[in-house]
Structures are given as structure tokens and as C-alpha cells.
Design a protein around this motif. Sequence first.
Motif, mmCIF file in Angstrom:
data_model
loop_
_atom_site.group_PDB
_atom_site.id
_atom_site.type_symbol
_atom_site.label_atom_id
_atom_site.label_comp_id
_atom_site.label_asym_id
_atom_site.label_seq_id
_atom_site.Cartn_x
_atom_site.Cartn_y
_atom_site.Cartn_z
ATOM 1 N N GLU A 145 1.458 -1.103 0.190
ATOM 2 C CA GLU A 145 0.314 -0.152 0.259
ATOM 3 C C GLU A 145 1.058 1.374 -0.319
ATOM 4 O OE1 GLU A 145 -3.101 1.645 3.320
ATOM 5 O OE2 GLU A 145 -4.464 -0.332 1.874
ATOM 6 N N GLU A 146 0.275 1.826 -0.894
ATOM 7 C CA GLU A 146 1.417 3.407 -1.264
ATOM 8 C C GLU A 146 0.505 4.168 -0.067
ATOM 9 O OE1 GLU A 146 1.774 3.309 -5.174
ATOM 10 O OE2 GLU A 146 3.879 2.141 -4.994
ATOM 11 N N ILE A 147 0.679 5.751 0.403
ATOM 12 C CA ILE A 147 -0.307 6.492 0.902
ATOM 13 C C ILE A 147 0.216 7.931 0.123
ATOM 14 C CG2 ILE A 147 -1.513 7.387 2.643
ATOM 15 C CD1 ILE A 147 -1.405 4.822 3.920
ATOM 16 N N ALA A 148 -0.519 9.223 0.250
ATOM 17 C CA ALA A 148 0.573 9.914 -0.504
ATOM 18 C C ALA A 148 -1.345 11.490 0.122
ATOM 19 C CB ALA A 148 0.001 10.096 -1.722
ATOM 20 N N ILE A 149 -0.534 12.903 0.432
ATOM 21 C CA ILE A 149 -1.630 13.550 0.065
ATOM 22 C C ILE A 149 -2.291 13.902 -1.135
ATOM 23 C CG2 ILE A 149 -2.224 16.233 0.755
ATOM 24 C CD1 ILE A 149 -1.834 13.934 3.137
ATOM 25 N N GLY A 150 -3.273 13.799 -1.744
ATOM 26 C CA GLY A 150 -3.781 14.886 -2.629
ATOM 27 C C GLY A 150 -4.878 15.939 -2.729
ATOM 28 N N LEU A 151 -5.505 16.770 -3.914
ATOM 29 C CA LEU A 151 -5.870 17.840 -4.448
ATOM 30 C C LEU A 151 -6.918 16.941 -4.607
ATOM 31 C CD1 LEU A 151 -5.827 20.541 -4.195
ATOM 32 C CD2 LEU A 151 -5.250 20.631 -6.415
ATOM 33 N N PRO A 152 -8.510 16.981 -4.427
ATOM 34 C CA PRO A 152 -9.229 16.643 -5.083
ATOM 35 C C PRO A 152 -10.096 17.842 -5.781
ATOM 36 C CG PRO A 152 -9.477 16.814 -2.470
ATOM 37 C CD PRO A 152 -8.547 17.282 -3.021
ATOM 38 N N ALA A 153 -10.902 17.117 -6.990
ATOM 39 C CA ALA A 153 -11.790 18.552 -7.278
ATOM 40 C C ALA A 153 -13.293 18.094 -7.626
ATOM 41 C CB ALA A 153 -10.762 19.073 -8.483
ATOM 42 N N GLU A 154 -13.889 18.354 -8.001
ATOM 43 C CA GLU A 154 -15.545 17.912 -8.349
ATOM 44 C C GLU A 154 -16.509 19.076 -9.189
ATOM 45 O OE1 GLU A 154 -17.507 16.533 -4.965
ATOM 46 O OE2 GLU A 154 -17.964 17.860 -3.995
ATOM 47 N N LEU A 155 -17.321 18.017 -10.065
ATOM 48 C CA LEU A 155 -18.273 18.750 -10.956
ATOM 49 C C LEU A 155 -19.135 18.131 -10.384
ATOM 50 C CD1 LEU A 155 -15.919 19.604 -13.794
ATOM 51 C CD2 LEU A 155 -16.322 20.994 -12.335
ATOM 52 N N ARG A 156 -20.150 18.601 -9.995
ATOM 53 C CA ARG A 156 -21.261 17.599 -9.275
ATOM 54 C C ARG A 156 -22.815 18.646 -10.440
ATOM 55 N NH1 ARG A 156 -24.671 17.665 -5.750
ATOM 56 N NH2 ARG A 156 -25.487 15.632 -5.099
ATOM 57 N N TYR A 157 -23.197 17.601 -10.647
ATOM 58 C CA TYR A 157 -25.199 17.991 -11.652
ATOM 59 C C TYR A 157 -26.091 17.391 -10.337
ATOM 60 C CZ TYR A 157 -29.113 18.024 -14.040
ATOM 61 O OH TYR A 157 -30.527 18.736 -14.428
ATOM 62 N N SER A 158 -26.864 17.841 -10.353
ATOM 63 C CA SER A 158 -27.844 17.388 -9.811
ATOM 64 C C SER A 158 -29.062 17.943 -9.905
ATOM 65 C CB SER A 158 -27.905 17.813 -7.853
ATOM 66 O OG SER A 158 -29.234 16.978 -7.719
ATOM 67 N N PHE A 159 -30.906 17.036 -10.051
ATOM 68 C CA PHE A 159 -31.320 17.348 -10.183
ATOM 69 C C PHE A 159 -32.524 16.815 -9.237
ATOM 70 C CE2 PHE A 159 -35.726 16.104 -11.733
ATOM 71 C CZ PHE A 159 -36.434 17.564 -12.565
ATOM 72 N N GLN A 160 -32.951 17.540 -8.557
ATOM 73 C CA GLN A 160 -34.032 17.283 -7.244
ATOM 74 C C GLN A 160 -34.965 17.592 -7.812
ATOM 75 O OE1 GLN A 160 -34.413 21.623 -5.121
ATOM 76 N NE2 GLN A 160 -34.704 20.146 -3.235
ATOM 77 N N ILE A 161 -36.092 15.849 -7.506
ATOM 78 C CA ILE A 161 -37.569 15.547 -7.868
ATOM 79 C C ILE A 161 -37.900 16.426 -6.841
ATOM 80 C CG2 ILE A 161 -38.337 12.918 -7.340
ATOM 81 C CD1 ILE A 161 -35.249 11.947 -8.045
ATOM 82 N N LYS A 162 -37.698 16.109 -5.398
ATOM 83 C CA LYS A 162 -38.485 16.996 -5.294
ATOM 84 C C LYS A 162 -37.484 17.226 -3.486
ATOM 85 C CE LYS A 162 -40.300 12.580 -1.756
ATOM 86 N NZ LYS A 162 -41.177 12.483 -1.509
ATOM 87 N N LYS A 163 -38.154 18.172 -2.194
ATOM 88 C CA LYS A 163 -37.348 18.845 -1.079
ATOM 89 C C LYS A 163 -36.617 17.836 -0.738
ATOM 90 C CE LYS A 163 -37.292 20.978 2.925
ATOM 91 N NZ LYS A 163 -36.432 22.497 2.507
ATOM 92 N N GLY A 164 -34.915 17.601 -0.658
ATOM 93 C CA GLY A 164 -34.205 16.664 -0.610
ATOM 94 C C GLY A 164 -33.690 15.385 -1.072
ATOM 95 N N VAL A 165 -33.991 15.169 -2.477
ATOM 96 C CA VAL A 165 -33.821 13.953 -3.449
ATOM 97 C C VAL A 165 -34.025 14.364 -3.815
ATOM 98 C CG1 VAL A 165 -35.194 12.467 -3.639
ATOM 99 C CG2 VAL A 165 -36.018 12.645 -1.927
ATOM 100 N N GLY A 166 -32.053 13.921 -4.803
ATOM 101 C CA GLY A 166 -31.938 13.946 -6.441
ATOM 102 C C GLY A 166 -31.081 13.256 -6.576
ATOM 103 N N ILE A 167 -31.499 13.126 -8.006
ATOM 104 C CA ILE A 167 -30.705 12.009 -9.139
ATOM 105 C C ILE A 167 -28.496 13.350 -9.440
ATOM 106 C CG2 ILE A 167 -30.606 10.842 -10.931
ATOM 107 C CD1 ILE A 167 -33.317 11.018 -10.619
ATOM 108 N N ASN A 168 -27.953 12.503 -9.341
ATOM 109 C CA ASN A 168 -26.666 13.128 -9.722
ATOM 110 C C ASN A 168 -25.998 12.243 -10.573
ATOM 111 O OD1 ASN A 168 -27.561 14.467 -6.751
ATOM 112 N ND2 ASN A 168 -26.142 12.931 -5.895
ATOM 113 N N ALA A 169 -25.058 13.451 -11.443
ATOM 114 C CA ALA A 169 -24.021 13.071 -12.042
ATOM 115 C C ALA A 169 -22.535 13.729 -11.438
ATOM 116 C CB ALA A 169 -24.214 12.812 -13.463
ATOM 117 N N SER A 170 -21.411 13.407 -11.820
ATOM 118 C CA SER A 170 -20.505 13.439 -11.269
ATOM 119 C C SER A 170 -19.560 13.668 -11.912
ATOM 120 C CB SER A 170 -20.377 14.065 -9.312
ATOM 121 O OG SER A 170 -19.736 12.757 -9.411
ATOM 122 N N TRP A 171 -17.872 14.522 -11.819
ATOM 123 C CA TRP A 171 -16.892 14.098 -12.308
ATOM 124 C C TRP A 171 -15.934 14.807 -11.250
ATOM 125 C CZ3 TRP A 171 -12.556 16.766 -12.272
ATOM 126 C CH2 TRP A 171 -11.171 16.520 -12.670
#
Length: 193
Positions: A145-171
Motif C-alpha cells: 500500500e502506498e499513501i499520499a496527500i492529494g488535491l481533489p476537485a469535483e464538478l457535480r450536477y443534481s436534479f432535485q426530484i422533490k425537496k431533499g431527493v436528487g439524482i446526481n452525475a459528477s466528475w
Amino acid sequence: MKTKILIISVIAVLLIETNSFCQIRDFTGFNNLYLGFEVGKSKTYDNYVNVGIWAQYDHNYLKIAISDARDNRSEEQKLLKGEDDESHITTPGLADFGLIYGKTYTMLKRHQFQFGTGVSVVARTVPDDEFNRTKQPYYLPRFDEEIAIGLPAELRYSFQIKKGVGINASWRGNANGVKSYGNFSFGASLGMF
């Protein structure tokens, strides 16, 4: 790959610190504590899972994210172990645990876009080539096992079906010292309140 992730991270930070999208402050539909689960395909590994919990307030969010990419059990492991329970079997993979801060933008009340970056710990499981080259046929392969510190980045789209419930697609990508990556995933999110 590292350069692309770094550029996306810088852009995300700039968007976080400026009012480049100048939205109205009425944002009550998404203020919540969310749980999200997404699955996807990785270029290098067979399976990819991304899980997160995030608090969202107005146009900001703070997220604890865990992602894991693993290979399926090898044919050699299936022959030697022969068990249905695979929870204890080691396979090549990549996992990260990160803290992400980002900005949220909404359009037409149901469409949400998130851009964020942060810091993470990345662990990569790789075959122990020296042991595996000289092992006896009845031994399972060994892994390091190799361990390192990383720099994450995310782009996310969410369609809210109703309050508090969503369908997501992300990179989600991560620039780090052991193996930089970027993966697409799809899933759902659920608000707790």
C-alpha cells in the motif's frame, strides 16, 4: 492529468471567492445535510464507488467524501479461496478520503451545479512484484500500500426530484503522488431534513 485537476481546482476556488454568478439569496430549497451515493466506471479499475455527506448552506457546501476503485477478484484467488465472502480478499485498488469545500449554483429551482476542491488522503494498493514473482502456486498474491496527500476537485450536477431527493452525475478527480485520476459517476442524494 495532474495539470487538468490543478486548473479545475484553481477555477473552483476563484468561483468560490467571487460573486461571478450573482444569485439571489433565496436558496432555501437546498439548505440541508445530504447523504450521497454514486457508482461509475474507472479507466484502470473494474469498480468505482463515491460516497459523501455534506452540509449545504446558501451557496456553499462542506463535504466529507470517500471514493474507492477496485479490481474484481482474480481467477487465481477464486481457485485458491473458493469462498463467496470476498470482504477479506485484497485486490489492486485506489481509495481516497477527502474534505471538500465548494460553491453551489441553482437554475430553474430544480437544477443544481457544484464546484469544489479540498484536500484528501489517497491509498493505492498495488501487487508486491518481488513476492509474487517467487511465490509458490498455492499462495495468494501479496499487495503493498502506498499513501499520499492529494488535491481533489469535483464538478457535480443534481436534479432535485422533490425537496431533499436528487439524482446526481459528477466528475471527481484527484492530483496526488501515487496515482492521479478522474472518474465519472452517477447516483442519488438524500437530504436529512
